[in-house]
Scaffold this motif. Structure first.
Motif, mmCIF file in Angstrom:
data_model
loop_
_atom_site.group_PDB
_atom_site.id
_atom_site.type_symbol
_atom_site.label_atom_id
_atom_site.label_comp_id
_atom_site.label_asym_id
_atom_site.label_seq_id
_atom_site.Cartn_x
_atom_site.Cartn_y
_atom_site.Cartn_z
ATOM 1 N N MET A 135 0.813 -1.209 0.000
ATOM 2 C CA MET A 135 0.000 0.000 0.000
ATOM 3 C C MET A 135 0.847 1.259 0.000
ATOM 4 S SD MET A 135 -3.267 -1.092 2.408
ATOM 5 C CE MET A 135 -2.278 -1.618 3.828
ATOM 6 N N SER A 136 1.998 1.216 0.653
ATOM 7 C CA SER A 136 2.893 2.373 0.631
ATOM 8 C C SER A 136 3.469 2.575 -0.766
ATOM 9 C CB SER A 136 4.025 2.166 1.642
ATOM 10 O OG SER A 136 4.973 3.207 1.563
ATOM 11 N N ARG A 137 3.833 1.480 -1.419
ATOM 12 C CA ARG A 137 4.394 1.566 -2.773
ATOM 13 C C ARG A 137 3.364 2.099 -3.771
ATOM 14 N NH1 ARG A 137 5.124 -4.081 -4.881
ATOM 15 N NH2 ARG A 137 2.878 -3.751 -5.175
ATOM 16 N N ASP A 138 2.123 1.629 -3.650
ATOM 17 C CA ASP A 138 1.067 2.031 -4.593
ATOM 18 C C ASP A 138 0.304 3.279 -4.141
ATOM 19 O OD1 ASP A 138 1.783 -0.227 -6.005
ATOM 20 O OD2 ASP A 138 0.224 -1.479 -5.093
ATOM 21 N N ARG A 139 0.714 3.840 -3.007
ATOM 22 C CA ARG A 139 0.061 5.027 -2.446
ATOM 23 C C ARG A 139 -1.439 4.793 -2.235
ATOM 24 N NH1 ARG A 139 2.985 10.459 -4.959
ATOM 25 N NH2 ARG A 139 5.105 9.844 -4.374
ATOM 26 N N VAL A 140 -1.728 3.733 -1.539
ATOM 27 C CA VAL A 140 -3.097 3.409 -1.163
ATOM 28 C C VAL A 140 -3.300 3.807 0.296
ATOM 29 C CG1 VAL A 140 -4.766 1.546 -0.807
ATOM 30 C CG2 VAL A 140 -3.271 1.527 -2.819
ATOM 31 N N GLY A 141 -4.290 4.633 0.561
ATOM 32 C CA GLY A 141 -4.544 5.061 1.936
ATOM 33 C C GLY A 141 -5.132 3.933 2.765
ATOM 34 N N SER A 142 -4.633 3.796 3.993
ATOM 35 C CA SER A 142 -5.145 2.742 4.886
ATOM 36 C C SER A 142 -5.082 3.206 6.331
ATOM 37 C CB SER A 142 -4.341 1.451 4.732
ATOM 38 O OG SER A 142 -3.015 1.614 5.228
ATOM 39 N N GLU A 167 -4.538 -11.386 6.743
ATOM 40 C CA GLU A 167 -3.789 -11.756 5.553
ATOM 41 C C GLU A 167 -3.488 -10.518 4.729
ATOM 42 O OE1 GLU A 167 -5.962 -14.681 3.425
ATOM 43 O OE2 GLU A 167 -5.701 -16.248 4.961
ATOM 44 N N ARG A 168 -2.332 -10.536 4.092
ATOM 45 C CA ARG A 168 -1.888 -9.386 3.303
ATOM 46 C C ARG A 168 -2.862 -9.078 2.169
ATOM 47 N NH1 ARG A 168 3.465 -10.322 -0.041
ATOM 48 N NH2 ARG A 168 2.012 -11.820 -0.945
ATOM 49 N N ASP A 169 -3.259 -10.093 1.424
ATOM 50 C CA ASP A 169 -4.150 -9.864 0.279
ATOM 51 C C ASP A 169 -5.497 -9.299 0.726
ATOM 52 O OD1 ASP A 169 -2.185 -10.798 -1.371
ATOM 53 O OD2 ASP A 169 -2.999 -12.834 -1.526
ATOM 54 N N LEU A 170 -5.988 -9.761 1.868
ATOM 55 C CA LEU A 170 -7.272 -9.258 2.360
ATOM 56 C C LEU A 170 -7.167 -7.789 2.743
ATOM 57 C CD1 LEU A 170 -10.181 -9.636 3.188
ATOM 58 C CD2 LEU A 170 -9.400 -10.577 5.370
ATOM 59 N N LEU A 171 -6.097 -7.417 3.422
ATOM 60 C CA LEU A 171 -5.916 -6.025 3.824
ATOM 61 C C LEU A 171 -5.794 -5.107 2.615
ATOM 62 C CD1 LEU A 171 -3.445 -6.454 6.833
ATOM 63 C CD2 LEU A 171 -5.828 -5.723 6.952
ATOM 64 N N THR A 172 -4.999 -5.508 1.637
ATOM 65 C CA THR A 172 -4.841 -4.664 0.450
ATOM 66 C C THR A 172 -6.135 -4.585 -0.351
ATOM 67 O OG1 THR A 172 -3.954 -6.585 -0.754
ATOM 68 C CG2 THR A 172 -2.363 -5.081 0.263
ATOM 69 N N SER A 173 -6.919 -5.659 -0.353
ATOM 70 C CA SER A 173 -8.202 -5.636 -1.064
ATOM 71 C C SER A 173 -9.199 -4.707 -0.382
ATOM 72 C CB SER A 173 -8.787 -7.047 -1.145
ATOM 73 O OG SER A 173 -7.937 -7.912 -1.876
ATOM 74 N N ILE A 174 -9.194 -4.717 0.949
ATOM 75 C CA ILE A 174 -10.132 -3.854 1.686
ATOM 76 C C ILE A 174 -9.880 -2.386 1.373
ATOM 77 C CG2 ILE A 174 -10.714 -3.017 3.997
ATOM 78 C CD1 ILE A 174 -10.382 -5.878 5.004
ATOM 79 N N PHE A 175 -8.596 -1.998 1.321
ATOM 80 C CA PHE A 175 -8.275 -0.577 1.145
ATOM 81 C C PHE A 175 -8.087 -0.179 -0.311
ATOM 82 C CE2 PHE A 175 -6.897 -1.239 5.596
ATOM 83 C CZ PHE A 175 -7.670 -0.254 6.185
ATOM 84 N N PHE A 176 -8.335 -1.107 -1.235
ATOM 85 C CA PHE A 176 -8.287 -0.740 -2.653
ATOM 86 C C PHE A 176 -9.311 0.370 -2.894
ATOM 87 C CE2 PHE A 176 -9.399 -1.316 -7.169
ATOM 88 C CZ PHE A 176 -8.133 -1.209 -7.717
ATOM 89 N N PRO A 177 -8.922 1.429 -3.617
ATOM 90 C CA PRO A 177 -9.799 2.613 -3.746
ATOM 91 C C PRO A 177 -11.221 2.318 -4.199
ATOM 92 C CG PRO A 177 -7.616 3.096 -4.600
ATOM 93 C CD PRO A 177 -7.614 1.633 -4.262
ATOM 94 N N ASN A 178 -11.426 1.319 -5.039
ATOM 95 C CA ASN A 178 -12.776 1.024 -5.520
ATOM 96 C C ASN A 178 -13.536 0.062 -4.618
ATOM 97 O OD1 ASN A 178 -12.487 2.646 -7.802
ATOM 98 N ND2 ASN A 178 -11.570 0.992 -8.993
ATOM 99 N N SER A 179 -12.910 -0.373 -3.525
ATOM 100 C CA SER A 179 -13.579 -1.292 -2.616
ATOM 101 C C SER A 179 -14.627 -0.548 -1.788
ATOM 102 C CB SER A 179 -12.556 -1.944 -1.676
ATOM 103 O OG SER A 179 -13.209 -2.607 -0.613
ATOM 104 N N PRO A 180 -15.802 -1.153 -1.564
ATOM 105 C CA PRO A 180 -16.817 -0.494 -0.732
ATOM 106 C C PRO A 180 -16.421 -0.395 0.734
ATOM 107 C CG PRO A 180 -17.507 -2.718 -1.296
ATOM 108 C CD PRO A 180 -16.283 -2.440 -2.104
ATOM 109 N N LEU A 181 -15.343 -1.063 1.138
ATOM 110 C CA LEU A 181 -14.916 -1.047 2.535
ATOM 111 C C LEU A 181 -13.683 -0.174 2.769
ATOM 112 C CD1 LEU A 181 -15.227 -4.874 3.384
ATOM 113 C CD2 LEU A 181 -16.913 -3.069 3.772
ATOM 114 N N HIS A 182 -13.202 0.526 1.740
ATOM 115 C CA HIS A 182 -11.908 1.205 1.892
ATOM 116 C C HIS A 182 -11.984 2.443 2.788
ATOM 117 C CE1 HIS A 182 -13.487 4.053 -1.121
ATOM 118 N NE2 HIS A 182 -12.483 4.858 -0.772
#
Length: 280
Positions: A135-142, A167-182
């Motif tokens: 998330m830091s590399r892709d500049r995803v807010g979390s 899990e890493r994949d679950l955390l990154t999926s949650i905070f993906f900008p288009n995710s309803p849970l981000h």
């Protein structure tokens, strides 16, 4: 049977001095000292808040009721007596935030935390650090909060329940900008991700950088009220920050975050309850 008088040495141990004809012993001095400490700590807790004015007003009402009772004004004495029946309840309602803060401070006591804090598994550390790296590399807010001795149930209930493994994949999926849970925070309690999209209290501390966003202020706000450990990644810069004990450390490396995370949940947590220094 005659009573045997106590030896002079025992009397000297119990009685330190006299004020007029009133004896003052060691237990009296201990009682006064403990009361003074409690009053001082209570004052420190409410100093600078509106609770000070409320406390002065309540003390004034109490003093007035004592004067009315001493004079013997029957009607006013009855009125104050009726008010006194709900006095304790009124104090609990008016000072609810201060009482809650005092309980949080008690929960931060090292003795209490050693009884209830469990160190996380190394797998959780690896998964969290891996997610932060992406998330830091892709500049995803979390915004990820880790519960310690203070329960976060109220905040968990404000979000969407998940109850999943960390899990890493679950955390990154949650905070993906288009995710309803981000939007909002993820709360990790024990070995599970309890909920996502949780609403956290926002700090209004003026010492914070005014350019910080709501994620960072929410991280600080939660750690002002609980002993949670919170990590944040900025969607603007990709920088990783850690909030702990009402303080925010910005732009930490992954090694520093991992060291702080392990120190926060270590059974050998330092008694001063201060955050561990960053790794060199």
């Amino acid at each position: 049977m005659s009573l045997v008088p106590a030896p002079p040495s025992a009397l000297l141990f119990l009685e330190v001095f006299r004020i007029g004809f009133v004896p003052v012993g060691w237990l009296d001095l201990l009682d006064i000292a403990l009361t003074a400490v409690l009053v001082y700590q209570g004052y420190r807790l409410i100093r600078g808040t509106i609770a000070v004015q409320v406390a002065v007003a309540l003390l004034g009402i109490y003093a007035l009721s004592e004067v009315v009772r001493a004079i013997g004004l029957t009607t006013l004495n009855t009125l104050f007596g009726a008010v006194g029946d709900v006095f304790v309840l009124a104090v609990l309602i008016l000072f609810a935030p201060e009482i809650r803060q005092a309980l949080f401070l008690l929960g931060r006591n090292p003795l209490v935390r050693r009884l209830v804090t469990q160190p996380p598994r190394q797998k959780i550390t690896d998964e969290v650090v891996g997610a932060l790296r992406e998330m830091s590399r892709d500049r995803v807010g979390s915004l990820i909060a880790f519960a310690r001795s203070s329960g976060l149930r109220n905040y968990v209930e404000s979000g969407t329940q998940i109850h999943a493994e960390v899990e890493r994949d679950l955390l990154t999926s949650i905070f993906f900008p288009n995710s309803p849970l981000h939007d909002g925070a993820v709360i990790v309690q024990g070995q599970k991700i309890e909920a996502a999209r949780c609403i956290l209290p926002v700090s209004d501390a003026r010492t914070l950088d005014p350019h910080l966003g709501l994620r960072h202020r929410a991280a600080v706000g939660l750690t002002e009220r609980t002993d949670a450990f919170v990590v944040v990644t900025s969607e603007e810069t990709g920088k990783i920050s850690v909030a702990e004990n009402g303080k925010l450390d910005v732009d930490l490396s992954l090694d520093e975050v991992e060291a702080r995370f392990n120190a926060a949940f270590s059974p050998a947590r330092r008694d001063d309850d201060e955050p561990a220094p960053p790794a060199p």
